[in-house]
Motif scaffolding. Structure first.
Motif, PDB file in Angstrom:
ATOM      1  N   SER A  15       0.852  -1.192   0.000  1.00 22.51           N
ATOM      2  CA  SER A  15       0.000   0.000   0.000  1.00 22.51           C
ATOM      3  C   SER A  15       0.882   1.234   0.000  1.00 22.51           C
ATOM      4  O   SER A  15       2.070   1.181   0.303  1.00 22.51           O
ATOM      5  CB  SER A  15      -0.902   0.004   1.234  1.00 22.51           C
ATOM      6  N   GLY A  16       0.273   2.322  -0.354  1.00 23.63           N
ATOM      7  CA  GLY A  16       1.029   3.576  -0.380  1.00 23.63           C
ATOM      8  C   GLY A  16       0.934   4.231  -1.744  1.00 23.63           C
ATOM      9  O   GLY A  16      -0.104   4.157  -2.402  1.00 23.63           O
ATOM     10  N   GLU A  17       2.038   4.865  -2.180  1.00 21.76           N
ATOM     11  CA  GLU A  17       2.030   5.623  -3.423  1.00 21.76           C
ATOM     12  C   GLU A  17       2.441   4.739  -4.597  1.00 21.76           C
ATOM     13  O   GLU A  17       3.488   4.097  -4.581  1.00 21.76           O
ATOM     14  CB  GLU A  17       2.994   6.814  -3.315  1.00 21.76           C
ATOM     15  N   TRP A  18       1.608   4.736  -5.602  1.00 24.55           N
ATOM     16  CA  TRP A  18       1.834   4.024  -6.852  1.00 24.55           C
ATOM     17  C   TRP A  18       1.741   5.054  -7.983  1.00 24.55           C
ATOM     18  O   TRP A  18       1.264   6.172  -7.802  1.00 24.55           O
ATOM     19  CB  TRP A  18       0.797   2.932  -7.089  1.00 24.55           C
ATOM     20  N   ARG A  19       2.207   4.622  -9.147  1.00 24.17           N
ATOM     21  CA  ARG A  19       2.071   5.443 -10.337  1.00 24.17           C
ATOM     22  C   ARG A  19       1.042   4.776 -11.260  1.00 24.17           C
ATOM     23  O   ARG A  19       1.085   3.563 -11.490  1.00 24.17           O
ATOM     24  CB  ARG A  19       3.394   5.579 -11.072  1.00 24.17           C
TER      25      ARG A  19
END
Length: 915
Positions: A15-19
């Motif tokens: 989880s967290g920041e993805w593009r």
């Protein structure tokens, strides 16, 4: 994402920041190109839906779109073990791993459904497989996910992918599958169990509701479990996807309604029936809504569906709270089950949000606990009902035993015979003690009904055979056979016990077993022998009172005359029946005429018992006359004849013994007149001898004295006629006509009076029944309501002429003319010829045949009686009237000279004596 400090003994949520690169599936060449940079994609948060993503211009992306998610891994260096990756998806996606620093091909880790750039090219799938990743490269990787979100309103990664050792991730996946499968199996078992309970106990609505509740949860879990769906349907299918989505959302509105209905059915809250029915209808409507709409549409209504579920759940919790406050049976189980369910939901929320890590979601087990608590409520209530039923059963058994003892006591003391008849027509071992007294038998049980009862009865062999056959058709057969054959079972029986009659009344009642077959027949015997004797005595007393009442209305001399005339008629009939030629139509006609005369005389005097019996005998004669070819025996009629003789004797005995009328009137004189009449006939035979001896004057004087006692003034006879007219009018319910008698100056012999009494019955009945009209009809014709009957006596060369004339409608010549051809007369016959037809046998002018008249024998009897005495009867037509179909007439009766004397022919010295 930096993996330098990661421990692979645990699963890590990515989880967290993805593009995210919308509307583009990044290839390996694109990812390795020098001009590629992750910063070219949108920076998004995972887990989240595409609708939460914004582009460079600040606009939200289309939630139903497609694209590529990319997550960069660093420091993923050796020594490495096999990694496992699990992505839960309700759409279509492909997962790749790209070693950025090494030029090895991009490796596909997972593939769910069919990825495409349009709704027609992609096929979603509900699955959550585990992918194997052998990350043994440089330690710098791209995790690439191609995703098509056309079939879900909010596309994207709604759950975080899980990464860890392959062994750990696979084990977690297997545990999750087994736990969900176990929960589904338990729910299915409870559904079938409670549905089976309902089938066996249709009144148990709580089991039905709980079965539907379990089915709703079962379908909901199947639709929302990717691990189970991946096993059941490994290949992508749009139909399967649509179906499981309908199950997942459609049964959401059913769950709360079923729970509330179950609580209402359990605690019998009838006041909430309308509210819960409305909630159930809303839940059914939501299910139908989901079934008829596509999966891309109805998730938009997830908030209303959850609101419905919240209202239904609140109702359920409110009922449980009420039950707890009122300490209702089973409320504690529901409260515990609901509390466990709530805790498991909260636990799963923590897992889903990353606050807690666990391979198992406990919500399915919470649901199982909730259903189990509901089942426990039903089981507890059923156990309570069972204990109550056991207690009632013991009470009922004790009551049955008590009543059985009472019945046994009653059977031992009841003054009736009660026994059971079992196949093959034998007595059962249970019977009343008094039965032996009634039947006079020492042994009852096992003895056949024939031996016990029928062989001692007065029944014929045919009757006994019918009863035996009926028993064979009833016992061990359907109850309807009893209804068909009950008519063959006698209800009254006469037994001969020690040569004495015993009168029994029989009641038959079927006893039916559980299969609807007649197990036995209960036969109850009522001995009414004493009652029969009392009834016979009462009947005798009743008849005695009736006879006395009838005799009191008849004067003593009148009854004496009737009795003597009846004796003559009955003696004549016995002579006819016992004569060698008794089997002829002429004899039967004579029998009928005599009996018809007797009946008429009895009805005239109001002696109804004699009249009724005579009428029955008259009907027997009529049946014989209608079937002349059928042979008959005089002995068949003698029994009825003797009964009538006995009845007349009984009347005579009451007249003499009870009413004390013996010697009243002229009974003695009447007998003397008969003897003197025979003596006079003998003296007339000695007239030639008296002439030779010059004793003619003495003989004539002796004859004059005797005949003075033989003949009686007509003034003493005709009052009987007035009484007869009065009785006939009463019998016919007519007004009594005026009777005018012109008969002075004549004396009648006893034979003349007897003859006139026989024919007078027919003459007077014809006049009142056929001649004189009803009062209404007479008034319409301008006549007085009362008719007039005129009787006149005159002497002519043939002897004494007695004429009878009434002022009625007259002789129906029109009717006689219509029947003339039947008797050989032409249609244009003279009126005098038609008038002669009234003396023909069987011809009657009455419109209908009644008990009183209408058989065409009266006029024939008049002429027959007169001609046997040497007289005759004729009709004299009077002047025609206005109606050509009717003509006035007078009936003329001729008596021979031996039947009368003129009063002026009697010596003056004896006139006073005659008077």
């Amino acid at each position: 994402m930096d993996f330098a400090s990661m421990h692979w003994e645990e699963a890590h949520a990515l989880s967290g920041e993805w593009r995210f690169f919308p509307r583009e599936f990044l290839s390996e060449d694109r990812l390795r190109s020098p001009d590629f940079s992750l910063e070219q994609g949108l920076l998004v948060k995972v887990p989240a839906g595409v609708d939460a993503y914004v582009d460079a211009s600040g606009k939200n992306l289309d939630p139903q779109t497609w694209g590529t998610f990319v997550l960069e891994f660093k420091n993923l260096r050796p020594p490495f073990q096999n990694l496992g990756l699990n992505v839960r998806g309700d759409t279509a996606y492909r997962v790749f791993a790209l070693d950025v620093e090494r030029s090895v091909p991009m490796e596909m880790l997972l593939s769910v459904g069919k990825v495409g750039t349009s709704p027609d090219d992609s096929i979603p799938q509900v699955a959550s497989p585990v992918g194997l990743w052998r990350a043994d490269g440089s330690g710098h990787y791209y995790l690439v996910i191609h995703l098509s979100g056309f079939h879900y309103p909010w596309g994207g990664l709604w759950t975080s992918p899980q990464l860890g050792s392959y062994e750990l991730i696979s084990r977690r996946h297997r545990i999750l599958f087994l736990s969900e499968a176990l929960a589904v199996g338990a729910i299915f078992a409870m559904m079938m169990y409670h549905f089976g309970l309902f089938l066996h106990r249709n009144e148990d609505k709580a089991s039905l509701v709980l079965s539907v509740f379990s089915a709703s949860i079962l379908f909901r879990m199947l639709g929302s479990s990717p691990t189970i769906m991946n096993v059941l349907f490994p290949e992508p299918s749009l139909l399967i996807f649509e179906t499981v989505r309908k199950f997942e959302y459609g049964f959401l509105g059913i769950l709360g309604a079923c729970g509330a209905l179950f609580a209402m059915a359990t605690f019998h809250l009838r006041k909430l029936r309308l509210l819960l029915q409305c909630e159930a209808m809303i839940g059914v409507a939501s299910l139908i809504f989901c079934l008829v709409t596509p999966a891309t549409f109805y998730p938009r209504f997830l908030i209303p569906l959850n609101a419905i579920l919240l209202v239904q759940t609140s109702t359920y919790l409110g009922i449980v709270a009420w039950a707890l406050l009122n300490k209702a049976k089973g409320s504690g189980y529901l409260a515990v089950g609901g509390l466990i369910m709530a805790c498991t939901v909260v636990y799963d929320v923590f897992i889903g949000t990353g606050l807690h890590d666990s391979p198992i979601f406990l919500a399915p087990f919470g649901i199982v606990c909730l259903l189990f608590s509901n089942s426990q409520v039903i089981a507890d209530l059923f156990a309570s009902s069972f204990r109550t039923a056991q207690r009632l059963s013991r009470t009922l058994q004790e009551e049955v035993e008590r009543k059985t003892r009472n019945i046994r006591t009653m059977l031992d003391h009841i003054p009736q015979g009660v026994m059971g008849i079992v196949s093959p027509g034998v007595a059962d071992h249970e019977y009343s003690r008094h039965l032996k007294v009634i039947l006079g038998a020492d042994q009852v049980a096992g003895v056949s009904l024939n031996e016990l009862l029928l062989d001692h009865s007065l029944l014929t062999a045919d009757d006994k055979s019918r009863i035996t056959a009926a028993l064979d058709s009833i016992l061990n057969e359907d109850l309807i056979n009893f209804e068909f054959n009950a008519v063959q079972l006698v209800t009254e029986l006469v037994l001969m016990i020690e040569n004495k009659p015993k009168y029994l009344q029989l009641d038959w009642a079927p006893i039916v077993n559980n299969q609807g077959l007649v197990e036995k027949l209960q036969l109850t015997l009522h001995d009414y022998t004493r009652m029969k004797a009392v009834e016979e005595q009462n009947e005798k007393q009743k008849n005695l009172l009736v006879y006395i009442q009838e005799l009191l209305l008849v004067s003593g001399p009148t009854f004496q005359i009737f009795a003597e005339a009846t004796d003559n008629l009955l003696n004549d009939n016995r002579r006819l029946m016992t004569s060698p030629s008794s089997n002829t139509s002429a004899v039967v006609k004579a029998l009928y005429i005599n009996m018809h005369t007797l009946k008429g005389s009895a009805r005239t005097l109001g002696l109804n018992q004699i009249s009724a019996m005579a009428h029955e005998m008259e009907q027997d004669y009529i049946r014989i006359m209608k079937n002349p070819a059928q042979p008959w025996q005089a002995s068949e009629l003698l029994d009825a004849h003797d009964k009538l003789v006995a009845l007349v004797a009984q009347y005579r005995d009451i007249h003499r013994s009870i009413l004390g009328r013996e010697g009243i009137g002229q009974s003695g004189a009447t007998l003397g007149r008969e003897v003197l009449e025979k003596l006079a006939n003998l003296l007339h035979a000695f007239e030639p001898l008296a002439t030779q001896l010059n004793r003619m004057a003495t003989l004539k004087e002796l004859l004059t004295i005797i005949e003075t006692h033989i003949f009686q003034d007509v003034a003493l006879f005709f009052p009987e006629v007035r009484g007869a007219v009065r009785g006939i009018a009463r019998d016919l319910k007519r007004l009594e006509p005026h009777v005018a008698i012109e008969a002075e100056g004549f004396l009648f012999s006893q034979a003349a009076e007897n003859l006139l009494r026989k024919i007078m019955v027919h003459i007077l009945r014809n006049a009142l029944d056929h001649g004189i009209e009803t009062p209404e009809e007479r008034l319409r014709q301008g006549k007085p309501a009362h008719g007039t009957l005129t009787i006149a006596c005159a002497e002519d060369p043939k002897g004494l002429r007695i004429s009878f004339h009434d002022d009625g409608r007259g002789l129906p010549l029109g009717l006689l003319r219509s029947r003339a051809s039947l008797y050989g007369l032409p249609v244009n016959a003279r009126d005098e010829e038609l008038a002669e037809l009234v003396f023909q046998s069987g011809l009657s002018t009455a419109a209908t045949v009644t008990e009183i008249s209408g058989r065409g024998m009266g006029m024939e009897a008049i002429r027959l009686y007169l001609r046997e005495a040497g007289g005759d009867a004729t009709l004299e037509l009077l002047s025609p009237g206005k109606d050509p179909n009717f003509r006035a007439f007078r009936l003329v009766v001729h008596l021979p000279s031996t039947y009368y004397r003129r009063l002026d022919a009697v010596p003056s010295s004896l006139t006073a004596l005659v008077s």
